[in-house]
Design a protein around this motif. Structure first.
Motif, PDB file in Angstrom:
ATOM      1  N   LEU A 162       0.718  -1.060  -0.134  1.00  0.00           N
ATOM      2  CA  LEU A 162       0.012  -0.102   0.098  1.00  0.00           C
ATOM      3  C   LEU A 162       0.802   1.204  -0.135  1.00  0.00           C
ATOM      4  N   PHE A 163       2.018   1.124   0.781  1.00  0.00           N
ATOM      5  CA  PHE A 163       2.776   2.431   0.729  1.00  0.00           C
ATOM      6  C   PHE A 163       3.182   2.696  -0.784  1.00  0.00           C
ATOM      7  N   GLY A 164       3.761   1.732  -1.263  1.00  0.00           N
ATOM      8  CA  GLY A 164       4.367   1.703  -2.808  1.00  0.00           C
ATOM      9  C   GLY A 164       3.256   2.351  -3.541  1.00  0.00           C
ATOM     10  N   GLN A 165       1.854   1.836  -3.587  1.00  0.00           N
ATOM     11  CA  GLN A 165       0.827   2.294  -4.232  1.00  0.00           C
ATOM     12  C   GLN A 165       0.663   3.758  -3.764  1.00  0.00           C
ATOM     13  N   ILE A 166       0.773   4.217  -2.806  1.00  0.00           N
ATOM     14  CA  ILE A 166       0.565   5.632  -2.239  1.00  0.00           C
ATOM     15  C   ILE A 166       1.603   6.510  -2.992  1.00  0.00           C
ATOM     16  N   GLU A 167       2.786   6.030  -3.004  1.00  0.00           N
ATOM     17  CA  GLU A 167       3.962   6.663  -3.528  1.00  0.00           C
ATOM     18  C   GLU A 167       3.875   6.978  -4.949  1.00  0.00           C
ATOM     19  N   ALA A 168       3.132   6.004  -5.639  1.00  0.00           N
ATOM     20  CA  ALA A 168       3.049   5.876  -7.214  1.00  0.00           C
ATOM     21  C   ALA A 168       1.937   6.856  -7.533  1.00  0.00           C
ATOM     22  N   SER A 169       0.972   7.305  -6.609  1.00  0.00           N
ATOM     23  CA  SER A 169      -0.251   7.918  -6.985  1.00  0.00           C
ATOM     24  C   SER A 169       0.201   9.565  -6.672  1.00  0.00           C
TER      25      SER A 169
END
Length: 186
Positions: free
Chosen positions: A21-28
């Motif tokens: 989820l942290f990776g998805q947040i950083e990518a958004s």
């Protein structure tokens, strides 16, 4: 990810999901509603995970691990720090300039906490407990997460018996609020 197994496997799976989820947040993109939805998702997962650890992991560490009281106290302090950050994030709108900095602070704090648990606490618990005890604790953790709150409650008790008595009620209210608002539904 599939959940199951002993307490260490269960909690490690949670850790990987939060990292994802942290990776998805950083990518958004910053300032976008999608980013706020992902932060809501990570908040839900972190709160449920923390409440379950407070109910079962840390009492087991206190009971079974040498110097367990000090270890559990340190982890509870980490949880308190994370919960305060989550509470601030909860109050942010998607375009709040504070959101990105709060997210980075959250990620750093959670990452440090996860590394400590996985390299220090989990190995000691695995050595101190039987496989059956670890499996039983895994079942208790899974049950606790189903009933746990989904929103940060920094003033809530973090040790038994008060946390075991109050968390299900707070969880029920949180899940009702989430249902009405659509929070946590991607």
């Amino acid at each position: 990810m599939a959940h199951g197994g002993n307490i260490i496997d269960e909690l490690t799976t949670d850790h990987r999901e939060v990292e994802d989820l942290f990776g998805q947040i950083e990518a958004s993109p910053s300032g976008q509603e999608e980013r706020k939805h992902l932060i809501d998702e990570v908040t839900i997962e972190l709160v449920r995970h923390s409440v379950a650890e407070e109910q079962y992991l840390y009492p087991a560490v206190r009971e079974h691990v040498a110097n367990g009281d000090a270890m559990a106290d340190k982890e509870l302090k980490d949880h308190s720090e994370v919960e305060k950050i989550l509470k601030k994030l909860e109050g942010c709108s998607a375009d709040d300039p504070q959101m990105d900095q709060l997210f980075l602070t959250l990620k750093e704090s959670v990452t440090r906490h996860v590394q400590d648990e996985e390299s220090n606490l989990f190995p000691q618990l695995r050595t101190a407990c039987s496989a059956q005890t670890l499996d039983t604790l895994g079942e208790k953790i899974r049950t606790a997460k189903k009933m746990a709150p989904t929103r940060p409650h920094p003033s809530a008790p973090v040790t038994p018996p008060a946390n075991k008595l109050l968390a299900p009620g707070a969880g029920l209210v949180d899940r009702a609020r989430d249902f009405v608002t659509g929070r946590g539904k991607s």
